[in-house]
Design a protein around this motif. Structure first.
Motif, PDB file in Angstrom:
ATOM      1  N   MET A   1       0.841  -1.184   0.000  1.00  0.00           N
ATOM      2  CA  MET A   1       0.000   0.000   0.000  1.00  0.00           C
ATOM      3  C   MET A   1       0.878   1.236   0.000  1.00  0.00           C
ATOM      4  SD  MET A   1      -2.812   1.182   2.822  1.00  0.00           S
ATOM      5  CE  MET A   1      -1.591   1.421   4.088  1.00  0.00           C
ATOM      6  N   ARG A   2       0.527   2.252  -0.802  1.00  0.00           N
ATOM      7  CA  ARG A   2       1.303   3.477  -0.868  1.00  0.00           C
ATOM      8  C   ARG A   2       0.385   4.637  -0.563  1.00  0.00           C
ATOM      9  NH1 ARG A   2       3.563   6.960  -5.296  1.00  0.00           N
ATOM     10  NH2 ARG A   2       2.000   5.996  -6.588  1.00  0.00           N
ATOM     11  N   LEU A   3       0.165   4.894   0.719  1.00  0.00           N
ATOM     12  CA  LEU A   3      -0.693   5.985   1.144  1.00  0.00           C
ATOM     13  C   LEU A   3       0.211   7.139   1.520  1.00  0.00           C
ATOM     14  CD1 LEU A   3      -3.602   6.772   1.646  1.00  0.00           C
ATOM     15  CD2 LEU A   3      -3.356   5.951   3.973  1.00  0.00           C
TER      16      LEU A   3
ATOM     17  N   PRO B   1      -1.835   8.720  -4.486  1.00  0.00           N
ATOM     18  CA  PRO B   1      -2.452   8.505  -5.794  1.00  0.00           C
ATOM     19  C   PRO B   1      -2.202   7.084  -6.275  1.00  0.00           C
ATOM     20  CG  PRO B   1      -0.378   9.638  -6.054  1.00  0.00           C
ATOM     21  CD  PRO B   1      -0.606   9.534  -4.578  1.00  0.00           C
ATOM     22  N   THR B   2      -2.875   6.705  -7.350  1.00  0.00           N
ATOM     23  CA  THR B   2      -2.728   5.353  -7.862  1.00  0.00           C
ATOM     24  C   THR B   2      -1.945   5.376  -9.169  1.00  0.00           C
ATOM     25  OG1 THR B   2      -3.909   3.341  -8.508  1.00  0.00           O
ATOM     26  CG2 THR B   2      -4.997   5.425  -8.993  1.00  0.00           C
ATOM     27  N   PRO B   3      -0.743   4.781  -9.199  1.00  0.00           N
ATOM     28  CA  PRO B   3       0.117   4.879 -10.373  1.00  0.00           C
ATOM     29  C   PRO B   3      -0.296   3.977 -11.531  1.00  0.00           C
ATOM     30  CG  PRO B   3       1.186   3.575  -8.681  1.00  0.00           C
ATOM     31  CD  PRO B   3      -0.079   4.086  -8.082  1.00  0.00           C
ATOM     32  N   SER B   4      -0.937   2.852 -11.223  1.00  0.00           N
ATOM     33  CA  SER B   4      -1.276   1.880 -12.270  1.00  0.00           C
ATOM     34  C   SER B   4      -2.706   1.390 -12.082  1.00  0.00           C
ATOM     35  CB  SER B   4      -0.297   0.699 -12.235  1.00  0.00           C
ATOM     36  OG  SER B   4       1.042   1.139 -12.383  1.00  0.00           O
ATOM     37  N   PRO B   5      -3.703   2.219 -12.376  1.00  0.00           N
ATOM     38  CA  PRO B   5      -5.094   1.801 -12.189  1.00  0.00           C
ATOM     39  C   PRO B   5      -5.464   0.650 -13.120  1.00  0.00           C
ATOM     40  CG  PRO B   5      -4.994   3.854 -13.417  1.00  0.00           C
ATOM     41  CD  PRO B   5      -3.606   3.572 -12.957  1.00  0.00           C
TER      42      PRO B   5
ATOM     43  N   VAL C   1     -23.028  16.824 -15.667  1.00  0.00           N
ATOM     44  CA  VAL C   1     -22.503  15.508 -16.015  1.00  0.00           C
ATOM     45  C   VAL C   1     -22.948  15.206 -17.438  1.00  0.00           C
ATOM     46  CG1 VAL C   1     -22.346  13.078 -15.381  1.00  0.00           C
ATOM     47  CG2 VAL C   1     -22.745  14.807 -13.610  1.00  0.00           C
ATOM     48  N   THR C   2     -22.000  15.154 -18.356  1.00  0.00           N
ATOM     49  CA  THR C   2     -22.338  14.916 -19.753  1.00  0.00           C
ATOM     50  C   THR C   2     -22.543  13.423 -19.999  1.00  0.00           C
ATOM     51  OG1 THR C   2     -20.097  14.550 -20.602  1.00  0.00           O
ATOM     52  CG2 THR C   2     -20.793  16.840 -20.289  1.00  0.00           C
ATOM     53  N   ASP C   3     -22.999  13.099 -21.223  1.00  0.00           N
ATOM     54  CA  ASP C   3     -23.111  11.694 -21.609  1.00  0.00           C
ATOM     55  C   ASP C   3     -21.856  11.225 -22.344  1.00  0.00           C
ATOM     56  OD1 ASP C   3     -23.364  13.078 -23.970  1.00  0.00           O
ATOM     57  OD2 ASP C   3     -25.328  12.261 -24.495  1.00  0.00           O
ATOM     58  N   GLN C   4     -20.806  12.047 -22.273  1.00  0.00           N
ATOM     59  CA  GLN C   4     -19.548  11.716 -22.924  1.00  0.00           C
ATOM     60  C   GLN C   4     -18.615  10.968 -21.973  1.00  0.00           C
ATOM     61  OE1 GLN C   4     -17.800  15.321 -24.610  1.00  0.00           O
ATOM     62  NE2 GLN C   4     -19.828  16.227 -24.735  1.00  0.00           N
ATOM     63  N   THR C   5     -17.734  10.168 -22.538  1.00  0.00           N
ATOM     64  CA  THR C   5     -16.701   9.494 -21.754  1.00  0.00           C
ATOM     65  C   THR C   5     -15.351   9.739 -22.415  1.00  0.00           C
ATOM     66  OG1 THR C   5     -16.915   7.388 -22.942  1.00  0.00           O
ATOM     67  CG2 THR C   5     -18.301   7.699 -20.975  1.00  0.00           C
ATOM     68  N   SER C   6     -14.299   9.563 -21.637  1.00  0.00           N
ATOM     69  CA  SER C   6     -12.942   9.713 -22.147  1.00  0.00           C
ATOM     70  C   SER C   6     -12.064   8.671 -21.464  1.00  0.00           C
ATOM     71  CB  SER C   6     -12.409  11.121 -21.868  1.00  0.00           C
ATOM     72  OG  SER C   6     -11.085  11.277 -22.341  1.00  0.00           O
ATOM     73  N   THR C   7     -11.238   7.998 -22.228  1.00  0.00           N
ATOM     74  CA  THR C   7     -10.355   6.982 -21.666  1.00  0.00           C
ATOM     75  C   THR C   7      -9.019   7.621 -21.293  1.00  0.00           C
ATOM     76  OG1 THR C   7     -11.386   5.209 -22.946  1.00  0.00           O
ATOM     77  CG2 THR C   7      -9.197   4.779 -22.061  1.00  0.00           C
ATOM     78  N   ILE C   8      -8.681   7.543 -20.013  1.00  0.00           N
ATOM     79  CA  ILE C   8      -7.459   8.138 -19.483  1.00  0.00           C
ATOM     80  C   ILE C   8      -6.728   7.083 -18.671  1.00  0.00           C
ATOM     81  CG2 ILE C   8      -6.496   9.958 -18.017  1.00  0.00           C
ATOM     82  CD1 ILE C   8      -8.948  11.611 -18.622  1.00  0.00           C
ATOM     83  N   ALA C   9      -5.445   6.909 -18.955  1.00  0.00           N
ATOM     84  CA  ALA C   9      -4.627   5.885 -18.286  1.00  0.00           C
ATOM     85  C   ALA C   9      -5.290   4.510 -18.395  1.00  0.00           C
ATOM     86  CB  ALA C   9      -4.389   6.255 -16.821  1.00  0.00           C
TER      87      ALA C   9
ATOM     88  N   ASP D   1       3.006  13.104 -17.963  1.00  0.00           N
ATOM     89  CA  ASP D   1       3.852  14.098 -17.282  1.00  0.00           C
ATOM     90  C   ASP D   1       3.863  13.922 -15.773  1.00  0.00           C
ATOM     91  OD1 ASP D   1       4.386  15.331 -19.780  1.00  0.00           O
ATOM     92  OD2 ASP D   1       2.502  16.441 -19.640  1.00  0.00           O
ATOM     93  N   GLY D   2       3.923  12.684 -15.336  1.00  0.00           N
ATOM     94  CA  GLY D   2       4.036  12.415 -13.901  1.00  0.00           C
ATOM     95  C   GLY D   2       2.772  12.621 -13.104  1.00  0.00           C
ATOM     96  N   ALA D   3       1.620  12.702 -13.770  1.00  0.00           N
ATOM     97  CA  ALA D   3       0.342  12.867 -13.065  1.00  0.00           C
ATOM     98  C   ALA D   3      -0.295  11.503 -12.818  1.00  0.00           C
ATOM     99  CB  ALA D   3      -0.606  13.748 -13.871  1.00  0.00           C
ATOM    100  N   GLU D   4      -0.997  11.377 -11.695  1.00  0.00           N
ATOM    101  CA  GLU D   4      -1.671  10.135 -11.344  1.00  0.00           C
ATOM    102  C   GLU D   4      -3.072  10.434 -10.817  1.00  0.00           C
ATOM    103  OE1 GLU D   4       0.762   7.957  -8.596  1.00  0.00           O
ATOM    104  OE2 GLU D   4       2.493   7.923  -9.940  1.00  0.00           O
ATOM    105  N   ALA D   5      -3.980   9.466 -10.975  1.00  0.00           N
ATOM    106  CA  ALA D   5      -5.346   9.618 -10.480  1.00  0.00           C
ATOM    107  C   ALA D   5      -5.341   9.721  -8.961  1.00  0.00           C
ATOM    108  CB  ALA D   5      -6.200   8.433 -10.923  1.00  0.00           C
ATOM    109  N   THR D   6      -6.189  10.593  -8.443  1.00  0.00           N
ATOM    110  CA  THR D   6      -6.289  10.770  -7.000  1.00  0.00           C
ATOM    111  C   THR D   6      -7.745  10.647  -6.560  1.00  0.00           C
ATOM    112  OG1 THR D   6      -6.413  13.171  -7.322  1.00  0.00           O
ATOM    113  CG2 THR D   6      -4.249  12.235  -6.815  1.00  0.00           C
ATOM    114  N   LEU D   7      -7.934  10.569  -5.252  1.00  0.00           N
ATOM    115  CA  LEU D   7      -9.271  10.357  -4.694  1.00  0.00           C
ATOM    116  C   LEU D   7     -10.080  11.644  -4.727  1.00  0.00           C
ATOM    117  CD1 LEU D   7     -11.033   8.202  -3.208  1.00  0.00           C
ATOM    118  CD2 LEU D   7     -10.185   9.196  -1.070  1.00  0.00           C
ATOM    119  N   ALA D   8     -11.308  11.558  -5.243  1.00  0.00           N
ATOM    120  CA  ALA D   8     -12.230  12.696  -5.218  1.00  0.00           C
ATOM    121  C   ALA D   8     -13.193  12.591  -4.045  1.00  0.00           C
ATOM    122  CB  ALA D   8     -13.008  12.785  -6.527  1.00  0.00           C
ATOM    123  N   MET D   9     -13.658  11.369  -3.740  1.00  0.00           N
ATOM    124  CA  MET D   9     -14.541  11.152  -2.599  1.00  0.00           C
ATOM    125  C   MET D   9     -14.535   9.682  -2.221  1.00  0.00           C
ATOM    126  SD  MET D   9     -16.571  12.166  -0.241  1.00  0.00           S
ATOM    127  CE  MET D   9     -16.732  13.901  -0.682  1.00  0.00           C
ATOM    128  N   ALA D  10     -14.297   9.414  -0.945  1.00  0.00           N
ATOM    129  CA  ALA D  10     -14.321   8.031  -0.456  1.00  0.00           C
ATOM    130  C   ALA D  10     -15.756   7.539  -0.335  1.00  0.00           C
ATOM    131  CB  ALA D  10     -13.617   7.949   0.894  1.00  0.00           C
TER     132      ALA D  10
END
Length: 237
Positions: free
Chosen positions: A1-3, A43-47, A86-94, A144-153
């Motif tokens: 775990m990397r908290l 953050p999570t480096p490899s979702p 909230v749109t009906d669009q999606t985008s694939t990231i990481a 560029d070194g960015a990773e997904a982070t928590l928006a709400m638990a």
């Protein structure tokens, strides 16, 4: 775990009760699963794309397509209204399919002053993650070194601390759950049992701000001392 950032304030348990929970009537100790953010890597480096969905029904941050929140902008001389849709669009990231959420800031004559998008996905346990934003300070997880982070638990707890933004290989904004039972008054109504999350940039002199979330509604207020804030005035589903 990397908290990377964690401070947890939990309930006090009587020693006898704690011993009973651990001993389990003389048998092997009962396994107690982690709660709150204890089991998360933030953050999570490899979702893992298989762990996420675009169906976001978190109690505190529900993001159903077609929903629009309208806010009064406080403390601003140029902006009067802000909307989040909230749109009906999606985008694939990481590698993860995310929901596109659009934010617009309108001037006092109704002209759109700024438009930005944010990208969210929910994990299998109900936690909502942000995978990027557009705009001058925009970022995308995996770039560029960015990773997904928590928006709400799924179950925010008073004292939970975590990285709110991770860009360029470092934490750029930290968050802490300041309360889970606050009361907030907005033009849209009064809300109880509100979750308050305080966020602070890591740069010197950065002022903290507090975002308030009501169950079943989402973001109802942003309080920035001496700067622009938000107060909910309407929700359309």
């Amino acid at each position: 775990m990397r908290l990377l950032v964690a401070r947890v304030v939990g309930p006090v348990v009587a020693p006898g009760l704690a011993l009973a929970l651990l001993c389990g009537c003389g048998s092997a100790p009962e396994r107690i699963d982690p709660t709150g953010i204890d089991s998360l890597t933030i953050p999570t480096p490899s979702p893992d794309p298989a762990d996420f969905t675009v169906r976001i029904d978190n109690r505190w941050l529900p993001l159903a397509p077609g929903t629009t929140w309208t806010y009064e902008v406080t403390g601003s001389a140029r902006a009067s209204t802000a909307t989040t849709t909230v749109t009906d669009q999606t985008s694939t990231i990481a590698g993860v399919r995310t929901v596109v959420v659009r934010h617009e800031t309108l001037g006092r004559r109704g002209r759109v002053l700024e438009t930005t998008d944010s990208y969210y996905a929910q994990d299998r346990d109900g936690n909502v993650w942000i995978f990027g934003t557009t705009g001058p300070d925009g970022w995308r997880a995996g770039e560029d070194g960015a990773e997904a982070t928590l928006a709400m638990a799924d179950g925010p707890r008073h004292g939970d601390g975590y990285a709110a933004e991770f860009v360029g290989g470092a934490i750029t904004r930290a968050a802490e759950v300041r309360a889970t039972n606050a009361t907030t008054f907005t033009p849209y109504g009064e809300f109880d049992d509100v979750v308050e999350v305080e966020e602070t940039g890591v740069e010197e002199g950065a002022e903290p701000y507090v975002s308030s979330y009501a169950e079943g509604v989402g973001l109802v207020e942003v309080d920035r001392a001496g700067a622009e804030g938000l107060e909910l005035v309407d929700v359309q589903r």
